[in-house]
Design an enzyme around this catalytic site. Structure first.
Site, short mmCIF file in Angstrom:
data_model
loop_
_atom_site.label_atom_id
_atom_site.label_comp_id
_atom_site.label_asym_id
_atom_site.label_seq_id
_atom_site.Cartn_x
_atom_site.Cartn_y
_atom_site.Cartn_z
N ASP A 205 24.62 12.93 110.35
CA ASP A 205 23.69 11.83 110.07
C ASP A 205 22.23 12.31 110.07
OD1 ASP A 205 23.27 8.84 109.91
OD2 ASP A 205 22.12 9.23 111.74
N GLU A 247 24.10 14.18 105.33
CA GLU A 247 23.45 12.97 104.87
C GLU A 247 21.97 13.26 104.76
OE1 GLU A 247 21.89 8.55 105.49
OE2 GLU A 247 21.87 10.00 107.11
N HIS A 312 28.10 1.93 103.70
CA HIS A 312 27.87 0.92 104.74
C HIS A 312 26.41 0.51 104.86
CE1 HIS A 312 26.82 4.76 106.41
NE2 HIS A 312 26.20 4.17 107.39
#
Ligand code: NOJ
Length: 553
Positions: A205, A247, A312
């Site tokens: 992340d 990411e 998401h």
């Protein structure tokens, strides 16, 4: 059973499925999906043709940011189950020949993490230096605020010591200080811990933001690449076959750097292509897609892009121009509630007015453009969203399994958020069991595309080149794989011409295929359909509205 060391580049052929544990299946009857629930639905994922599951964060967390605010890296959130459940899930996934990666949140923790609690306690605390503290909020002034709708600054003053701490996301998510070698080691140890439980890798992340330097944007700094190289070296020596997926919501040339020289990430999301797929449909021209792919540098042979239509988060419009962002908002988010930060909080099917032709078309691109595709849970049945829910919760509603109470997700009266129940996308109308009973459903179309894709290596590994007919409403490209042995087809070369019509009207054009004169193309998705034989003359064709073809030549 899978053995990642056997084929260390398995991710190049894999189809990923992004799964929010809370939303998938409640096995304990508390209104929250959980790991046992996911375990009970693995057969479903296998039937669909998924190769690798990606779980959103499952660690204990106060859930300010739905688990991206970790309070304990070594355990499982009690809503989701236990470490035993996690191991059972990993075992179940591998037994079915699938793989599993999980999110690892490396840039920041929750403010409830014991590290931060200690760090904030005094200026001389042992872990003071694990986070980024300053006596002014004027440092790193060139750094943008990402959660624009909620945060005014990347600094928050902590009343305990009167100093400010740095955070790129919510105030409750203090950034770790990567200049501290103990932090670097701690994160590496956390990765080892989960890899030791048998997972196949991580979605890492918020990669670009690890370090801070004055007079920079504090993104993509050389120090970050250096740390990533350290991680990769560790993977290569200790965990061959396990992967790291970056990411990094950045422009292609900046993301390219995260592949390094085969010594950084194995995979990285290609963010900028995503909004342009939607743009191309509205603009009725392939231009934006061609532009961005032309601006995408080549990547090392064992590296792979990850591509997606929705996830998401909000449909991010960070990687477009200001004009394009306004255009996307006007076209796809007419209602203010649909907008969030620099994006659009809607799901795939509602974005496309539930027009099945466009939903299928975008999926046909997802499964044939360069990179490994990721399906967002529920998009395989065309689930809807609920823009009345706060933040990004509207695209994280319960999976719709059937038409029974709460869509078969949970027996409780009030699940963590209500199941979608509107006229177009309500669970009685849109659900797995209904679509599995209907051979013409989106679910079958998706499964068919995955089945066909898996018969060839061209889509995951093949070279990519545009084939652009004069008519700009038509997007065309080659996917060509020249491997040594291709057992699935018995031939050495797999050559596909993908042709799609981006509009709702028939489109004609022609293309020079003379070098293949004498051959007859077959659409591998619909092999019964006949295509004219290729001759020396220009190949003339007509595409039905929103048609897509994967032509094997
Ligand atoms: C990216 C994640 O996708 C998003 O959901 C999260 O809020 C931020 N990173 C911060 O962790």
């Amino acid at each position: 059973m899978v053995d990642s060391t056997m084929d260390s580049t398995w991710y190049k052929d894999a189809v990923f499925y992004e799964l929010y544990v809370r939303a998938f299946k409640d096995s304990s009857g508390d209104g929250n999906g959980d790991l046992r629930g996911v375990l009970s639905r693995l057969d479903y994922l296998q039937q669909l043709g998924v190769d690798c599951i990606w779980l959103l964060p499952v660690n204990p967390s106060p859930l300010r940011d739905d688990g991206y605010d970790v309070a304990d890296y070594l355990n499982i959130h009690s809503d989701f189950g236990t470490l035993e459940d996690f191991k059972a899930l990993v075992g179940g996934v591998h037994q079915r020949g699938m793989r599993i990666i999980v999110d690892v949140v490396v840039n920041h923790t929750s403010d409830q993490h014991p590290w931060f609690i200690e760090s904030r306690s005094s200026k001389t605390a042992a872990k003071r230096d694990w986070y980024v503290w300053s006596d002014t909020d004027q440092r790193y002034a060139d750094t943008r605020v990402i959660f624009k709708d909620t945060e005014q600054s990347n600094w928050t003053r902590d009343p305990v010591t009167g100093e400010y701490y740095w955070h790129r996301f919510y105030t409750e998510q203090p950034d770790l200080n990567y200049d501290n070698p103990d932090v670097q080691q701690a994160i590496l140890d956390i990765m080892d811990y989960w890899l030791g439980m048998g997972i196949d890798g991580f979605r890492v992340d918020a990669v670009p933001y690890l370090f801070e330097r004055e007079n920079t944007t504090c993104e993509n700094l050389p120090e970050t690449h250096q740390y990533v190289r350290r991680l990769r070296k560790h993977f290569d020596t200790q965990w061959p076959g396990r992967i790291m997926l970056a990411e990094a919501n950045q422009w292609p040339q900046d993301v390219r750097e995260y592949f390094g020289d085969n010594d950084e990430f194995h995979m990285a999301f290609h963010f900028p292509i995503m909004p342009r797929l939607f743009m191309a449909l509205k603009q009725r021209t392939r231009k934006s897609i061609v532009d961005i792919l032309n601006r995408t540098p080549a990547i090392p042979p064992s590296a792979q892009w990850c591509i997606f239509l929705r996830n998401h988060d909000e449909l991010t419009l960070e990687m477009v121009t200001e004009d394009e962002r306004q255009y996307m908002w006007e076209q796809y988010a007419p209602d203010d509630r649909m907008r969030l930060n620099l994006g659009i909080r809607r799901r795939l099917a509602p974005l496309l007015d539930n027009d099945q032709r466009r939903v299928r078309l975008l999926n046909a691109l997802l499964f044939s453009l360069p990179g490994s595709p990721i399906i967002y849970y529920g998009d395989e049945i065309g689930m809807g969203d609920n823009v009345q829910l706060p933040d990004r919760n509207g695209v994280r509603t319960p999976m719709q399994w059937d038409s029974s109470k709460n869509a078969g997700f949970s027996d409780v009266d009030a699940p963590y958020v209500p199941v979608i129940d509107d006229a177009d996308f309500g669970y009685r109308r849109v659900n797995v069991s209904g679509q599995q009973a209907d051979p013409g459903s989106l679910w079958y179309v998706m499964r068919h595309m995955l089945t066909v894709r898996k018969q060839y290596r061209a889509f995951g590994r093949g070279a990519f080149e545009f084939a652009l007919p004069d008519n700009e409403a038509i997007l065309g490209y080659w996917r060509v794989y020249t491997g040594d042995s291709v057992p699935a087809t018995g031939a050495n070369t797999e050559r596909f011409l993908v042709l799609v019509n981006l509009t709702d009207e028939p489109q004609r054009s022609e293309i020079d295929l003379s070098e293949f004169a004498g051959r007859t193309p077959t659409d591998v998705l619909t092999p019964d359909q006949s295509w004219p034989e290729i001759t020396e003359a220009s190949y003339v064709f007509e595409l039905a509205p929103y048609a897509y073809h994967w032509l094997r030549i």
